[in-house]
Design a protein around this motif. Structure first.
Motif, PDB file in Angstrom:
ATOM      1  N   ASN A  97     -64.246 -32.033  95.291  1.00 42.56           N
ATOM      2  CA  ASN A  97     -63.380 -32.035  96.417  1.00 42.56           C
ATOM      3  C   ASN A  97     -63.899 -32.809  97.465  1.00 42.56           C
ATOM      4  N   ASP A  98     -64.308 -34.090  97.050  1.00 42.30           N
ATOM      5  CA  ASP A  98     -65.256 -35.005  97.805  1.00 42.30           C
ATOM      6  C   ASP A  98     -66.595 -34.699  98.482  1.00 42.30           C
ATOM      7  N   THR A  99     -67.128 -33.890  97.730  1.00 43.76           N
ATOM      8  CA  THR A  99     -68.438 -33.185  98.045  1.00 43.76           C
ATOM      9  C   THR A  99     -69.261 -33.672  97.002  1.00 43.76           C
ATOM     10  N   GLU A 100     -70.591 -34.359  97.068  1.00 44.58           N
ATOM     11  CA  GLU A 100     -71.391 -34.863  96.255  1.00 44.58           C
ATOM     12  C   GLU A 100     -72.229 -33.431  95.692  1.00 44.58           C
ATOM     13  N   VAL A 101     -72.073 -32.949  94.434  1.00 40.15           N
ATOM     14  CA  VAL A 101     -72.604 -31.992  93.805  1.00 40.15           C
ATOM     15  C   VAL A 101     -74.147 -32.338  93.166  1.00 40.15           C
ATOM     16  N   TYR A 102     -74.130 -33.409  92.428  1.00 39.41           N
ATOM     17  CA  TYR A 102     -75.194 -33.798  91.450  1.00 39.41           C
ATOM     18  C   TYR A 102     -75.070 -35.438  91.790  1.00 39.41           C
ATOM     19  N   ASN A 103     -76.361 -35.988  91.695  1.00 39.75           N
ATOM     20  CA  ASN A 103     -76.653 -37.678  91.521  1.00 39.75           C
ATOM     21  C   ASN A 103     -77.932 -37.834  90.729  1.00 39.75           C
ATOM     22  N   LEU A 104     -77.835 -37.812  89.521  1.00 35.72           N
ATOM     23  CA  LEU A 104     -78.663 -37.841  88.772  1.00 35.72           C
ATOM     24  C   LEU A 104     -79.119 -39.015  88.150  1.00 35.72           C
ATOM     25  N   PHE A 105     -80.308 -39.466  88.228  1.00 38.59           N
ATOM     26  CA  PHE A 105     -80.894 -40.698  87.930  1.00 38.59           C
ATOM     27  C   PHE A 105     -81.463 -40.805  86.479  1.00 38.59           C
ATOM     28  N   PRO A 106     -81.509 -41.704  85.653  1.00 36.66           N
ATOM     29  CA  PRO A 106     -82.080 -41.792  84.332  1.00 36.66           C
ATOM     30  C   PRO A 106     -83.805 -41.550  84.621  1.00 36.66           C
ATOM     31  N   GLY A 107     -84.284 -40.677  83.553  1.00 39.86           N
ATOM     32  CA  GLY A 107     -85.641 -40.678  83.500  1.00 39.86           C
ATOM     33  C   GLY A 107     -86.062 -39.448  82.223  1.00 39.86           C
ATOM     34  N   VAL A 108     -87.148 -38.933  82.298  1.00 34.48           N
ATOM     35  CA  VAL A 108     -87.603 -38.153  81.246  1.00 34.48           C
ATOM     36  C   VAL A 108     -86.808 -36.991  81.306  1.00 34.48           C
ATOM     37  N   LEU A 109     -86.713 -36.184  80.227  1.00 35.63           N
ATOM     38  CA  LEU A 109     -86.358 -34.748  80.140  1.00 35.63           C
ATOM     39  C   LEU A 109     -86.707 -33.776  81.251  1.00 35.63           C
ATOM     40  N   ARG A 110     -88.274 -33.897  81.416  1.00 40.42           N
ATOM     41  CA  ARG A 110     -88.644 -32.796  82.567  1.00 40.42           C
ATOM     42  C   ARG A 110     -88.213 -33.029  83.816  1.00 40.42           C
ATOM     43  N   GLN A 111     -88.116 -34.405  84.235  1.00 33.53           N
ATOM     44  CA  GLN A 111     -87.494 -34.837  85.498  1.00 33.53           C
ATOM     45  C   GLN A 111     -86.142 -34.359  85.701  1.00 33.53           C
ATOM     46  N   ARG A 112     -85.290 -34.542  84.647  1.00 39.10           N
ATOM     47  CA  ARG A 112     -83.687 -34.191  84.532  1.00 39.10           C
ATOM     48  C   ARG A 112     -83.743 -32.911  85.068  1.00 39.10           C
ATOM     49  N   LEU A 113     -84.318 -32.036  84.168  1.00 40.73           N
ATOM     50  CA  LEU A 113     -84.481 -30.471  84.408  1.00 40.73           C
ATOM     51  C   LEU A 113     -84.893 -30.083  85.866  1.00 40.73           C
ATOM     52  N   ILE A 114     -85.959 -30.731  86.376  1.00 39.10           N
ATOM     53  CA  ILE A 114     -86.412 -30.330  87.794  1.00 39.10           C
ATOM     54  C   ILE A 114     -85.153 -30.869  88.688  1.00 39.10           C
ATOM     55  N   THR A 115     -84.538 -31.914  88.576  1.00 38.13           N
ATOM     56  CA  THR A 115     -83.450 -32.453  89.528  1.00 38.13           C
ATOM     57  C   THR A 115     -82.458 -31.487  89.524  1.00 38.13           C
ATOM     58  N   VAL A 116     -81.979 -30.997  88.151  1.00 38.11           N
ATOM     59  CA  VAL A 116     -80.819 -29.970  88.071  1.00 38.11           C
ATOM     60  C   VAL A 116     -80.969 -28.712  88.536  1.00 38.11           C
ATOM     61  N   PHE A 117     -82.160 -28.314  88.123  1.00 40.52           N
ATOM     62  CA  PHE A 117     -82.411 -26.670  88.377  1.00 40.52           C
ATOM     63  C   PHE A 117     -83.448 -26.447  90.023  1.00 40.52           C
ATOM     64  N   GLY A 118     -83.962 -27.685  90.351  1.00 40.73           N
ATOM     65  CA  GLY A 118     -84.892 -27.312  91.397  1.00 40.73           C
ATOM     66  C   GLY A 118     -86.205 -27.672  91.181  1.00 40.73           C
ATOM     67  N   LYS A 119     -86.845 -28.145  92.316  1.00 39.07           N
ATOM     68  CA  LYS A 119     -88.301 -28.392  92.064  1.00 39.07           C
ATOM     69  C   LYS A 119     -89.280 -27.235  91.834  1.00 39.07           C
ATOM     70  N   GLN A 120     -88.809 -25.798  92.037  1.00 40.62           N
ATOM     71  CA  GLN A 120     -89.626 -24.639  91.529  1.00 40.62           C
ATOM     72  C   GLN A 120     -89.661 -24.737  90.147  1.00 40.62           C
ATOM     73  N   LEU A 121     -88.859 -25.260  89.443  1.00 39.56           N
ATOM     74  CA  LEU A 121     -88.980 -24.921  88.030  1.00 39.56           C
ATOM     75  C   LEU A 121     -90.113 -25.753  87.343  1.00 39.56           C
ATOM     76  N   ASN A 122     -90.587 -26.849  87.920  1.00 37.20           N
ATOM     77  CA  ASN A 122     -91.765 -27.720  87.533  1.00 37.20           C
ATOM     78  C   ASN A 122     -93.080 -26.774  87.061  1.00 37.20           C
ATOM     79  N   GLN A 123     -93.186 -25.865  87.936  1.00 37.15           N
ATOM     80  CA  GLN A 123     -94.444 -25.061  87.598  1.00 37.15           C
ATOM     81  C   GLN A 123     -94.262 -24.057  86.569  1.00 37.15           C
ATOM     82  N   ALA A 124     -93.101 -23.773  86.239  1.00 40.46           N
ATOM     83  CA  ALA A 124     -92.797 -22.921  85.172  1.00 40.46           C
ATOM     84  C   ALA A 124     -92.530 -23.317  83.843  1.00 40.46           C
TER      85      ALA A 124
END
Length: 591
Positions: A193-220
């Motif tokens: 509905n004209d609102t940006e939900v995701y804007n995902l740039f190419p990168g490694v898997l870990r970075q994709r996971l953090i971008t999708v689920f939030g920075k707090q996932l990195n330490q987990a």
């Protein structure tokens, strides 16, 4: 007698096939995204309107199609990936059955624009309900642009059974995750509905996971990496301390395809055995890669179920890999001894006297003695009083309600059950379920009459939700605020919890919100439950007394009184029993 068997028309056959492949807007998105990935796209743009009811559009820069291929793509069993039956056991792509586009076109208004890099002009095709409306040349960039409008417009019964926008959008987000998490090298954008939900740039898997689920996932995250002749295992599992009481971050992929495989997923869960309690779920993103000849992917129309040739061996390898990762990162808790009873390890000095270390053990203790040494323990005294109460009770089954007595005692068993004597025997109350029933009727009353007082939090909490949960929260915010919460939307998937019900005993509002959302999603699958009941039930589950909490005499008495004051005290809102009575006759038979 006249012949009665007839061949179905292509339109009807396609609608029947659509019932298997296209179940909701999320099914459309899944098929279109997989086609974009198979086309070699490096950029994929998703546009959704009204949770997919009005529009599901996917634009990519893949290889595109020729004019003939564009028309053939909408025919049943038309595919570029299979020539012989043996090809089913050498599949490296996502889509392959040749039913998806024909099924979509049978139940929607579809427009396709596509062009190959070597062609000067592209092809534009419009199909409504399997009927070709137009087929002409067009000018466009290389790639494909699929627009699926008004899904199930010609099948009103199917459209009627679509769920709420929040539910359908949650399914759309789930399907988007399942594709973007196996293609971290692809750029994805997602607009609703004209609102940006995701804007995902190419990168490694870990970075994709953090971008999708939030920075707090990195330490987990803890990496997995195992390679054998049977299967290669990679990805990440979550540290136990980051496990949640709600599901949502559990993904299992085989050859870059999301699959459901309860047998193999149990290998992951059992890897956390004796580390996590049974009511929490670890995070995992696990990728298995194997020779396609060892896998059968053609056992379900949606391609989410597979079968390995040697599943037992894969199970053992997966379980061992998870256990190894947990051990490697020192996640297994150390033995927690009672320090008062651990012998002191002596320090030996040269020419020093060697003494037996003190242990604090009573060598005169006799476990069969009836002396005061055993009766001094308060828990034993309490149980003797419990049996005294039982012996004083009449064996006549006059009532199942507690005795009216000022000396009535309540006993808590394992932080789970409340025990009390009744005329017919021994009553066992499940403390969490009982509280759920009490809170359910309490919240249901509030939603029907007014608003309760809110307790302001000195330090307001912010909570970042995934897009689907954020949409659901926006729908539920008014009801939650009526129940005593003070929640405000901050945008971009973030909410602020400024207050919560003053009488709910909430210590962690963020966890209550997460539990509420997960329970509401589960309850939402029951068509017989009203929206108000879903809210009250989910809130009751989220705020009920947890198992393991110690209760005092007054707390247990009050809970029992509140339970028996309910309209339906014997069952939780979901129909589970809250109370069980062990009859005196049955107890006597045990002896």
């Amino acid at each position: 007698m006249a012949d009665i068997i007839r061949l179905l028309s292509d339109a009807v056959a396609n609608q029947i096939a659509a019932g298997e492949v296209i179940q909701r807007p999320a099914s459309v998105l899944k098929e279109l995204l997989e086609n974009s990935v198979d086309a070699g796209a490096t950029e994929v743009h998703v546009i959704i309107r009204d949770a997919g009811r009005s529009l599901v559009q996917v634009v990519d820069n893949g290889c595109g199609m020729s004019e003939t291929d564009a028309r053939m793509a909408f025919e049943r069993h038309a595919t570029s990936k299979i020539r012989h039956a043996d090809d089913l056991f050498a599949i490296h792509t996502m889509g392959f059955r040749g039913e998806a586009l024909a099924s979509i076109a049978a139940v929607a208004q579809v427009e396709l624009k596509t062009r190959r890099l070597e062609d000067e002009l592209g092809t534009a095709i419009v199909i409504h309900g399997s009927k070709l409306v137009s087929h002409e040349a067009c000018s466009m960039n290389p790639g494909s642009n699929f627009s699926v409008k008004n899904l199930f417009y010609n099948v009103p019964a199917r459209r009627k059974f679509l769920k709420s926008d929040a539910t359908e959008f949650r399914h759309i987000i789930t399907e988007f995750h399942r594709v973007c998490l196996v293609c971290p090298n692809i750029t994805f954008t997602f607009h609703h509905n004209d609102t940006e939900v995701y804007n995902l740039f190419p990168g490694v898997l870990r970075q994709r996971l953090i971008t999708v689920f939030g920075k707090q996932l990195n330490q987990a995250l803890i990496p997995l990496e195992t390679e054998t002749s049977i299967v290669r295992i990679s990805g990440f599992i979550g540290k136990p301390e980051f496990a949640k009481k709600t599901m949502g971050e559990q993904f299992f992929f085989v050859n870059n395809r999301f699959v459901r495989h309860p047998y193999l997923q149990k290998a992951i869960i059992q890897g956390y055995e004796q580390i996590l309690p049974p009511d929490v779920y670890p995070t995992y993103f696990i990728y298995l890669t194997s020779d396609p000849a060892f896998i059968d992917v053609n056992i379900h129309p949606s391609k989410t179920e597979i079968k390995f040739e040697d599943e037992k061996a894969v199970w053992q390898l997966l379980h061992a890999t998870v256990r190894e990762a947990i051990g490697k990162y020192n996640l297994v808790p150390s033995l927690d001894f009672n320090q008062d009873n651990v012998p002191e390890i002596p320090i030996f000095r040269k020419n020093g006297e060697v003494k037996i270390p003190p242990t604090g053990v009573d060598h005169l203790y006799n476990p069969f003695s009836t002396q005061a040494g055993r009766a001094d323990k308060p828990t034993i005294r309490h149980w003797e009083k419990a049996f005294e109460l039982l012996r004083k009770e009449s064996s006549e089954e006059q009532s199942a309600l507690p005795m009216e007595s000022a000396d009535m005692k309540y006993f808590q068993l394992k932080g789970h059950y409340i025990l009390l004597s009744v005329r017919s025997g021994l009553m066992m109350i499940d403390q969490k379920r009982a509280h759920e029933r009490v809170l359910f009727e309490h919240y249901l009353s509030i939603l029907g009459t007014g608003k309760v007082a809110s307790q302001a939090d000195l330090f307001p909490r912010t909570l970042t939700l995934d897009p689907a949960d954020h949409v659901l929260m926006l729908d539920m915010m008014d009801d939650l605020n009526r129940l005593g919460f003070d929640i405000h939307d901050l945008g971009h998937g973030t909410i602020a919890v400024n207050g919560y019900p003053s009488d709910a005993g909430i210590h962690d509002p963020a966890q209550v919100i997460e539990t509420f959302l997960e329970e509401y999603k589960e309850t939402g699958r029951d068509p017989l439950v009203t929206a108000r009941e879903k809210t009250a039930r989910s809130m009751a589950v989220a705020t009920a007394i947890p198992y393991g909490k110690e209760l005092g005499q007054e707390e247990m008495r009050q809970l029992a009184d509140q339970l028996f004051a309910c309209e339906a005290p014997g069952y939780t809102p979901s129909g589970k029993p809250t109370v069980v009575i062990l009859r005196l006759d049955d107890i006597e038979k045990m002896f």
